[in-house]
Scaffold this active site. Structure first.
Site, PDB file in Angstrom:
ATOM      1  CD  GLU A 185       6.272   7.079  10.395  1.00  0.00           C
ATOM      2  OE1 GLU A 185       5.677   8.155  10.141  1.00  0.00           O
ATOM      3  OE2 GLU A 185       6.757   6.344   9.511  1.00  0.00           O
ATOM      4  N   PRO A 237      26.350  -0.450  18.405  1.00  0.00           N
ATOM      5  CG  PRO A 237      24.983  -1.532  16.836  1.00  0.00           C
ATOM      6  CD  PRO A 237      26.206  -0.662  16.961  1.00  0.00           C
ATOM      7  CE1 TYR A 268       4.762   7.546   5.081  1.00  0.00           C
ATOM      8  CE2 TYR A 268       4.270   9.031   6.900  1.00  0.00           C
ATOM      9  CZ  TYR A 268       4.960   7.944   6.390  1.00  0.00           C
ATOM     10  OH  TYR A 268       5.849   7.257   7.194  1.00  0.00           O
TER      11      TYR A 268
END
Length: 395
Positions: free
Chosen positions: A140, A278, A98
Site C-alpha cells: 500500500e 473494465p 492494522y
C-alpha cells in the site's frame, strides 16, 4: 517468512481455526463496529456487511494466507496480497488501522476458541497476522507513493447517460481544473458521497472510458434493494446524481490491468453484465494501438437492451484488424448472437492467449475452466471480482 516453531503450530491448529474462521470474523466485525461505529458508517461497505460477504472474504483471505505459509514456506501469495492492497489503497487505509484490526480480531479468536488459544497458539497466529499485515502495508505504501499519497478529489458530473434501464454512465471532470493522472485499462476508482442518513459511504467502480483523457467515466448498475444497505449507493447515484453534481473520487487502483501486450499475443476479453465496464478501456487501448494479434471478445447478458456500453464494444472491436465478437443473450438474441449463457465450445481460442474475465463468479469459473481445457495457461487467466473476493473464499 513464518518461523519453524510457528509453522508447526499453525499447521496443527489450521483445521480448528479454519473451521471456526467464519464465526471468528463475525465476532470480529461485531466487536470492531461496537467500539468504532464510525468505521461502519464512513468506511466499510454497509451492503457487504449486511449480506455477510465481507466476513466471507476476510475469512477466505486469512485462511488462504495461513495455508500458503505452511504449504509454501519460501514464497508469498503476492497476487492475493496485491489485490487486497489495491482495494485498501482506494479506500485510504492507513498503517495504524492494522493495529486496531489486530486488537479486535484476536479478541474474537479468544472468544470463539477459548482455552484452545494457548500462549503458543496465540504467538503463532500473531506472527501470521503481522506477516500478512506488514506485507499489505508495504504494498500500500508503494501504491500511495506512486499516486502521491492517499487522497480524495472533487469531481463534477458533466454528463449523465442512461445506458440501459439499470445502468447509468457518469462523465466527470476535476472540479479544481488541475491535471489528471492517466489510468491503466481495467482500473477502478473509489467513489465517496454522503447518503440521506449522513453516512459517507464508499464504493468502487471500474473506469469505463478510454484512457488518455482528462475525464473520468464510470458506469453504475442499480442494485435492487435500495431501502436496505444492499444497493444503497447505486440507488443513491441513480436517483440523486445529475449534471453538475459533485462526487469525491480516489486515484485509480486495481490489479486487473491490460499491461503492454506483445504484438504476437492473442487477447481474450470475457465479460457478463456490468462486468463489461473494465473491458471497454482494455478494448479501446487495443484498438488505439492497433493490436495486430487476434482479439476475442466474449460477452453475456440478459438481453441486447440490458447490454450496457454495447456501442463501445462494437465500435472498438471493429477498429481491430483481427477481432472476433461472440455475444450471448438469455432472451431476444439478434441474428449473429447466441441464445443462452456463454459457452466457449465453438469459440476459437488461439495458442498463447492472455485472458481477462469480469462478471458474476459462476460465469468466470465456467469461462476459466473452458479456457484451461482449450490450453490457456492458468497464469494467463486474470479476473476481477466486483465487491469482496468470494472466489478466494470458495463461495
Amino acid at each position: 517468512m513464518l518461523s519453524e516453531q510457528s509453522a508447526a503450530t499453525v499447521r496443527a491448529t489450521l483445521p480448528v481455526v479454519g473451521a471456526a474462521i467464519g464465526q471468528i470474523t463475525e465476532r470480529f466485525y461485531d466487536g470492531l463496529f461496537a467500539a468504532r461505529p464510525e468505521l461502519l458508517r464512513d468506511l466499510f461497505n454497509r451492503g457487504n456487511q449486511a449480506a455477510g460477504t465481507q466476513r466471507q472474504a476476510l475469512a477466505g483471505s486469512v485462511a488462504a494466507f495461513a495455508t500458503h505459509l505452511v504449504e509454501h514456506p519460501d514464497t508469498r501469495p503476492d497476487a492475493m496480497l496485491t489485490r487486497i492492497a489495491h482495494k485498501h489503497a482506494s479506500l485510504g487505509i492507513a498503517p495504524e488501522q492494522y493495529a486496531l484490526v489486530h486488537e479486535h480480531l484476536f479478541a474474537a479468536i479468544v472468544e470463539v476458541l477459548g482455552e484452545a488459544v494457548t500462549d503458543e497458539v496465540a504467538a503463532a497466529w500473531d506472527e501470521v497476522y503481522w506477516l500478512m499485515a506488514n506485507a499489505l502495508i508495504a504494498i500500500e505504501k508503494r501504491l500511495y507513493d506512486e499516486q502521491g499519497g492517499p487522497s480524495w478529489r472533487l469531481w463534477e458530473v458533466t454528463e449523465r447517460v442512461q445506458e440501459t434501464p439499470d445502468v447509468v454512465t457518469f462523465r466527470l471532470r476535476p472540479l479544481d481544473g488541475a491535471p489528471v493522472r492517466d489510468f491503466r485499462p481495467g482500473q477502478y476508482v473509489s467513489v465517496r458521497t454522503a447518503l440521506s442518513d449522513g453516512a459517507r459511504q464508499i464504493r468502487q467502480y471500474s473506469l469505463s472510458g478510454a484512457p488518455g483523457t482528462s475525464e473520468r467515466r464510470i458506469s453504475v448498475k442499480r442494485v435492487p434493494g435500495g431501502t436496505t444497505p444492499q444497493g444503497e449507493m447505486s440507488n443513491h447515484l441513480h436517483a440523486r446524481v445529475h449534471e453538475r453534481s459533485v462526487l469525491e473520487l480516489s486515484e485509480p487502483y486495481g490489479d486487473l490491468v491490460l499491461d503492454e501486450v506483445p504484438d504476437s499475443t492473442p487477447v481474450l476479453l470475457a465479460s457478463a453484465g456490468i462486468g463489461v465496464t473494465p473491458m471497454i478501456p482494455m478494448l479501446a487501448h487495443l484498438a488505439a494501438t492497433g493490436h495486430p494479434a487476434p482479439v476475442t471478445v466474449v460477452h453475456a447478458d440478459r438481453s441486447p437492451a440490458d447490454h450496457a456500453l454495447r456501442a463501445d464494444h462494437e465500435t472498438y472491436a471493429a477498429k481491430l484488424p483481427a477481432a472476433a465478437v461472440h455475444l450471448w443473450y438469455e432472451q431476444d438474441a439478434p441474428t449473429g448472437a447466441h441464445t443462452g449463457r456463454a459457452d466457449l465450445t465453438g469459440v476459437t481460442v488461439h495458442p498463447g492467449t492472455r485472458a481477462y474475465l469480469c462478471g458474476p463468479l459462476p460465469f468466470m469459473r465456467a469461462v476459466r475452466a473452458q479456457l484451461i481445457e482449450k490450453g490457456v495457461s492458468p497464469a494467463d487467466v486474470h479476473y476481477e471480482v466486483f465487491g469482496p473476493d468470494l472466489w478466494l473464499a470458495g463461495a
